[in-house]
Design an enzyme around this catalytic site. Structure first.
Site, PDB file in Angstrom:
ATOM      1  CG  MET A  69      -1.867   1.140   1.266  1.00 23.52           C
ATOM      2  SD  MET A  69      -2.976   1.165  -0.154  1.00 23.52           S
ATOM      3  CE  MET A  69      -4.164  -0.100   0.271  1.00 23.52           C
ATOM      4  N   GLY A  99       3.796  -1.314  -4.888  1.00 24.55           N
ATOM      5  CA  GLY A  99       4.693  -2.474  -4.767  1.00 24.55           C
ATOM      6  C   GLY A  99       5.208  -2.790  -6.160  1.00 24.55           C
ATOM      7  CG  ASN A 156      16.703   3.066 -11.380  1.00 26.60           C
ATOM      8  OD1 ASN A 156      17.769   2.845 -10.808  1.00 26.60           O
ATOM      9  ND2 ASN A 156      15.617   3.395 -10.715  1.00 26.60           N
ATOM     10  N   GLY A 164      15.892   7.343 -17.122  1.00 24.50           N
ATOM     11  CA  GLY A 164      15.002   8.447 -16.738  1.00 24.50           C
ATOM     12  C   GLY A 164      14.695   9.345 -17.917  1.00 24.50           C
ATOM     13  N   GLY A 200      15.853   8.493 -21.526  1.00 25.57           N
ATOM     14  CA  GLY A 200      15.397   7.322 -22.282  1.00 25.57           C
ATOM     15  C   GLY A 200      16.020   6.049 -21.733  1.00 25.57           C
ATOM     16  CG  ASP A 202       3.842  10.023  -8.796  1.00 20.21           C
ATOM     17  OD1 ASP A 202       5.037   9.918  -8.487  1.00 20.21           O
ATOM     18  OD2 ASP A 202       2.935   9.336  -8.290  1.00 20.21           O
ATOM     19  CB  THR A 240       5.634   6.753  -8.018  1.00 10.83           C
ATOM     20  OG1 THR A 240       5.988   7.850  -7.202  1.00 10.83           O
ATOM     21  CG2 THR A 240       5.622   5.473  -7.197  1.00 10.83           C
ATOM     22  CB  ALA A 241       4.983   2.866 -10.657  1.00  7.97           C
ATOM     23  CB  ALA A 242       8.143   5.974 -14.691  1.00 11.97           C
ATOM     24  N   GLY A 243       9.379   3.150 -13.989  1.00 14.28           N
ATOM     25  CA  GLY A 243      10.285   2.048 -14.328  1.00 14.28           C
ATOM     26  C   GLY A 243       9.555   0.713 -14.374  1.00 14.28           C
ATOM     27  CG  ASN A 278      12.310   4.785 -23.905  1.00 16.46           C
ATOM     28  OD1 ASN A 278      12.667   4.607 -22.742  1.00 16.46           O
ATOM     29  ND2 ASN A 278      13.160   4.933 -24.897  1.00 16.46           N
TER      30      ASN A 278
END
Ligand code: RIB
Length: 302
Positions: free
Chosen positions: A15, A42, A184, A223, A226, A247, A249-252, A277
């Site tokens: 969470m 997560g 990353n 990031g 690219g 945001d 967060t969680a793009a990776g 990408n």
């Protein structure tokens, strides 16, 4: 498009509590926040959600507790058509991530592992069977869980993608013959001692990671620059897609899932990373982790 790909994700289920402020506090400082919300997160569950929204068949393997967070996280996975038969519900406390988000969409995250650290390696491993085409893992569970599941998948000729988040040292030599290893920038630094901020460092770090893991491909997520792809001979840099950052967060997680699916479908690593990408750019334009994962239609219309 990806409907016939049978995938599994072994990983964390958290969470997330997201607290936003124009700027984040220094040590000992107190600043006023502008908003907060709870979100499903997560790294493992984020990647499972991305795979499912993009149309793949997905089995989640992990652990939560029988608490309110565990129940709503499980319900959300089911709502996303994810098979949760591999999620044990006997953890001490469901994992929690406190995400501090600044006005530029940059984050700082503290994760309490809880049940994620209690996954029993032999139990997780049992779920890696011949029905799978693709396995995704990350480093937000115990090292033994990752290595046992990966090695069983490699033995069974299942395509394996290892996302190296969060940043920490890891004995890559214990996993030999994976398909794609993908850290990353900060994870690359934790694994090699090299922060990949120019082409020479990207190549040196990629070579080290390939030698240590014997991965077929090393894909660095860079990031806003690219990503890079190294196949043992050639290094290719792929530019990012333009996006409005809300945001990161969680793009990776989103990148890894989309890349893995496209590679499982057509075996073209450059095309796969380009889709990664694009998916990552979609994710950073939205708030939250699982909430920011695109459907296939949203991705194709982007
Ligand atoms: O990769 C993003 C994730 O990292 C968040 O959802 C948070 O739960 C942490 O695990």
């Amino acid at each position: 498009m990806f409907g016939n790909i049978r995938s599994a994700v072994v990983g964390s289920i958290n969470m997330d509590i997201i607290l936003s402020a124009d700027r984040l506090p220094e040590v000992g400082e107190n600043v006023l926040g502008s908003a907060y919300s709870y979100a499903f997160g997560g790294k493992g569950a984020n990647q499972a959600t991305a795979l499912a929204r993009l149309g793949a068949k997905v089995k989640m393997i992990g652990k939560v507790a029988e608490d309110a967070n565990g129940q709503s996280l499980l319900a959300n996975l089911k709502n996303n058509n994810i098979n949760v038969a591999g999620v044990a519900v006997n953890g001490s406390q469901t994992g929690l991530a406190a995400i501090l988000l600044d006005g530029q969409g940059r984050n700082r995250i503290i994760v309490y592992e809880g049940a994620n650290a209690e996954i029993v390696p032999a139990e997780a491993e049992q779920h890696i069977d011949d029905s799978l085409d693709l396995l995704l893992v990350q480093f937000e569970t115990a090292e033994e869980v990752v290595t046992r599941c990966v090695n069983r998948a490699v033995q069974k000729n299942i395509m394996t993608v290892v996302d190296c988040g969060p940043a920490k040292p890891f004995c890559l030599e214990k996993m030999q013959g994976i398909t794609i290893l993908s850290p990353n920038e900060s994870e690359t630094k934790a694994l090699t001692g090299i922060f990949p901020d120019d082409e020479e460092k990207i190549l040196t770090a990629s070579r080290i990671l390939k030698e240590r893991s014997l991965a077929q491909f090393v894909v660095l997520k860079l990031g806003e620059k690219g990503c890079s792809v190294f196949d043992g001979d050639n290094l290719t840099l792929l530019p990012p897609y333009p996006t409005n950052v809300t945001d990161t967060t969680a793009a990776g997680d989103c990148f890894t899932a989309a890349m893995a699916l496209e590679f499982a479908k057509n075996g073209d690593i450059l095309k796969a990373c380009d889709l990664g990408n694009k998916a990552g750019a979609f994710a950073v334009s939205k708030l939250g982790a699982q909430n920011s994962m695109p459907t296939l239609e949203e991705l194709l219309n982007m």
